[in-house]
Structure formats: C-alpha cells, structure tokens
Scaffold this motif. Structure first.
Motif, PDB file in Angstrom:
ATOM      1  N   THR A 194       0.831  -1.207   0.000  1.00 45.83           N
ATOM      2  CA  THR A 194       0.000   0.000   0.000  1.00 45.83           C
ATOM      3  C   THR A 194       0.861   1.251   0.000  1.00 45.83           C
ATOM      4  N   ALA A 195       1.950   1.234   0.766  1.00 42.70           N
ATOM      5  CA  ALA A 195       2.869   2.374   0.763  1.00 42.70           C
ATOM      6  C   ALA A 195       3.505   2.550  -0.610  1.00 42.70           C
ATOM      7  N   LEU A 196       3.868   1.438  -1.249  1.00 37.68           N
ATOM      8  CA  LEU A 196       4.440   1.500  -2.587  1.00 37.68           C
ATOM      9  C   LEU A 196       3.407   2.007  -3.589  1.00 37.68           C
ATOM     10  N   LEU A 197       2.158   1.571  -3.461  1.00 41.97           N
ATOM     11  CA  LEU A 197       1.106   2.030  -4.373  1.00 41.97           C
ATOM     12  C   LEU A 197       0.944   3.540  -4.305  1.00 41.97           C
ATOM     13  N   ALA A 198       1.052   4.110  -3.118  1.00 39.45           N
ATOM     14  CA  ALA A 198       0.959   5.570  -2.991  1.00 39.45           C
ATOM     15  C   ALA A 198       2.082   6.240  -3.786  1.00 39.45           C
ATOM     16  N   GLU A 199       3.284   5.668  -3.715  1.00 34.84           N
ATOM     17  CA  GLU A 199       4.410   6.225  -4.478  1.00 34.84           C
ATOM     18  C   GLU A 199       4.192   6.056  -5.975  1.00 34.84           C
ATOM     19  N   GLU A 200       3.608   4.935  -6.382  1.00 34.58           N
ATOM     20  CA  GLU A 200       3.347   4.710  -7.807  1.00 34.58           C
ATOM     21  C   GLU A 200       2.308   5.700  -8.328  1.00 34.58           C
ATOM     22  N   ILE A 201       1.319   6.002  -7.523  1.00 33.14           N
ATOM     23  CA  ILE A 201       0.329   7.010  -7.922  1.00 33.14           C
ATOM     24  C   ILE A 201       0.988   8.380  -8.047  1.00 33.14           C
ATOM     25  N   GLU A 202       1.865   8.705  -7.104  1.00 30.31           N
ATOM     26  CA  GLU A 202       2.597   9.975  -7.180  1.00 30.31           C
ATOM     27  C   GLU A 202       3.479  10.013  -8.420  1.00 30.31           C
ATOM     28  N   LEU A 203       4.110   8.888  -8.737  1.00 27.93           N
ATOM     29  CA  LEU A 203       4.958   8.831  -9.931  1.00 27.93           C
ATOM     30  C   LEU A 203       4.133   9.058 -11.190  1.00 27.93           C
ATOM     31  N   ARG A 204       2.978   8.416 -11.268  1.00 26.22           N
ATOM     32  CA  ARG A 204       2.098   8.628 -12.424  1.00 26.22           C
ATOM     33  C   ARG A 204       1.718  10.093 -12.558  1.00 26.22           C
ATOM     34  N   ARG A 205       1.413  10.727 -11.459  1.00 29.69           N
ATOM     35  CA  ARG A 205       1.038  12.137 -11.505  1.00 29.69           C
ATOM     36  C   ARG A 205       2.225  13.021 -11.886  1.00 29.69           C
ATOM     37  N   HIS A 206       3.405  12.639 -11.400  1.00 30.09           N
ATOM     38  CA  HIS A 206       4.576  13.441 -11.754  1.00 30.09           C
ATOM     39  C   HIS A 206       4.885  13.309 -13.245  1.00 30.09           C
ATOM     40  N   LEU A 207       4.761  12.106 -13.780  1.00 34.28           N
ATOM     41  CA  LEU A 207       4.974  11.919 -15.211  1.00 34.28           C
ATOM     42  C   LEU A 207       4.007  12.769 -16.020  1.00 34.28           C
ATOM     43  N   GLU A 208       2.766  12.867 -15.561  1.00 28.47           N
ATOM     44  CA  GLU A 208       1.783  13.681 -16.270  1.00 28.47           C
ATOM     45  C   GLU A 208       2.139  15.163 -16.179  1.00 28.47           C
ATOM     46  N   ARG A 209       2.631  15.605 -15.021  1.00 27.79           N
ATOM     47  CA  ARG A 209       3.052  17.010 -14.891  1.00 27.79           C
ATOM     48  C   ARG A 209       4.225  17.310 -15.815  1.00 27.79           C
ATOM     49  N   VAL A 210       5.179  16.368 -15.893  1.00 24.09           N
ATOM     50  CA  VAL A 210       6.332  16.559 -16.770  1.00 24.09           C
ATOM     51  C   VAL A 210       5.890  16.598 -18.230  1.00 24.09           C
ATOM     52  N   ALA A 211       4.966  15.710 -18.604  1.00 24.77           N
ATOM     53  CA  ALA A 211       4.480  15.702 -19.984  1.00 24.77           C
ATOM     54  C   ALA A 211       3.778  17.011 -20.326  1.00 24.77           C
TER      55      ALA A 211
END
Length: 234
Positions: A31-48
């Motif tokens: 669950t802690a890792l999933l939170a980081e994966e969601i943050e990573l997805r959002r960061h990738l979208e911000r970068v794009a």
C-alpha cells in the motif's frame, strides 16, 4: 492537473486489491508503494504537460540530406502529412560491423508499435551507414513499420547530437514540429552521462525502452552488468 486531487496515500488505502495468503506486512508495504506509484504517475503527467508547453524551439535550416528506401528525401519529406516528427539517431555508422544492441532493442519495441505511432506522428530512424546496409539489416531483423534513412552528409547527426565532436556515436531522440511551413526543433532527450546518478547508466525519464520497465518490476531489477544482445543463439 487539477488541484483537488485525492491524496495518493488515500487512494492507495482505498484499493480493494488483495492476493491469496499475503501477510499484513506485505499489504502494508504494498500500500505504501502504491501511494508512491500514484505519485509517480502524476509526476509523469506534470512533466508531460510541461514538455507540451515548451516555447517554440530553433528553426531547422541546416543542409540535411537523407536517402530512404525509395531514394533521396529532404528533411521536410520526413514529416509526410504529419505536423510532428520524431527522429531517432541509430548507432549504426559505417565503422560498425553490427548496430548497437541497446538501440536495436529500443527500436524493436517501437517497431511493434510503429503502425499505431504513425497514425499520430511521423517517426524516422536515421543512421550514417549507406541505405543498402540499413535495408539489409531491416530485412534481417524482420522490421516492417520503421522507416530508415541514411544521413548522407552527416550534418543532421552532428547538429542534433547523434555524433559527438570526437566522431563517436550516441543515441539521440529529437522531436520536430512543422507549423505554417516552418520546421522547428521541439524537444530532445538531454540526459547524458553527466546527469546520471551514481551506479546508473545514463537514461532518460520516462525510459522509452519497455525492457527496463518490465525488469524493474522484479526483485532482481534491471541489474548493473546485463545488456541486451542482437541475438541469443546457442
């Protein structure tokens, strides 16, 4: 992205996914890792989004000459009827007996998506070997979707960082736009060895090669001393 997003940790806690016989310790860590994966997805979208908002790049005015499978072409010809063009500089110059395995691995994945990619944009692979050699390699590899071009005078490869000042080759991925008949550079992967973190090979983000993303899902990861080969024959 919207400002009212649900916090990633909360979304992770809401996840209904569970697997047979998992321990409470595993679920808490996952669950802690999933939170980081969601943050990573959002960061990738911000970068794009930040990438898409780049101001116009430099106009393309160099003396660039190419030869494709059907004869000589100009830089503008590489666009076909699309407004955007990606050009991959393939490490397969005349001094090489065989092309770079890492480049080949990446291009093999793009080949598999080539028909879909070219519905939205143009994609060209440029190398400095003669076109006859590139055609022979394309046939050997079984590629049908990639469009390969020989850089006849080397100007493109030098100007857009497919060749270093000392003449050595490096992979380069550049995107160009054509608006109102003006061709401009839009974006290039600019992460070099100077920006690599300790213990890592130079890489961009996101990594275009699916190979590494798949390996990163395993306990062994991508490793530090393994690289793809052109073949794995006995």
């Amino acid at each position: 992205m919207p400002d009212n997003l649900v916090p990633a940790a909360e979304l992770a806690r809401r996840s209904p996914v569970r697997f047979p016989n998992e321990s409470p310790e595993y679920r808490a860590a996952r669950t802690a890792l999933l939170a980081e994966e969601i943050e990573l997805r959002r960061h990738l979208e911000r970068v794009a989004a930040q990438r898409r908002a780049l101001p116009p790049g430099g106009e393309v005015i160099g003396d660039y000459r190419f030869e494709g499978e059907n004869g000589p072409v100009s830089f503008a010809d590489l666009f076909g009827d699309k407004p955007s063009l990606a050009v991959y500089s393939y490490m397969f110059g005349p001094q090489r007996e065989r092309p770079c395995p890492m480049c080949t691995n990446l291009l093999g994945a793009i080949e598999g998506n080539g028909a879909d990619i070219q519905q939205r944009m143009a994609f060209a692979v440029v190398a400095r070997s003669p076109i006859e050699r590139l055609i022979a390699w394309k046939k050997e590899r079984g590629w049908t979707n990639l469009k390969l071009y020989s850089d006849l005078n080397g100007n493109y490869s030098r100007d857009y960082h497919g060749v270093l000042p000392d003449g050595s080759e490096i992979p380069s991925f550049n995107v160009f736009t054509r608006r109102d008949e003006t061709i401009r550079h839009f974006w290039s992967g600019e992460m070099t060895g100077d920006s690599a973190d300790p213990g890592q090979d130079p890489r961009g983000a996101p990594d275009f090669a699916p190979l590494w993303n798949v390996l990163d899902t395993t306990p062994e990861g991508r490793g530090t001393d393994w690289y793809p080969k052109l073949s794995y024959g006995a």
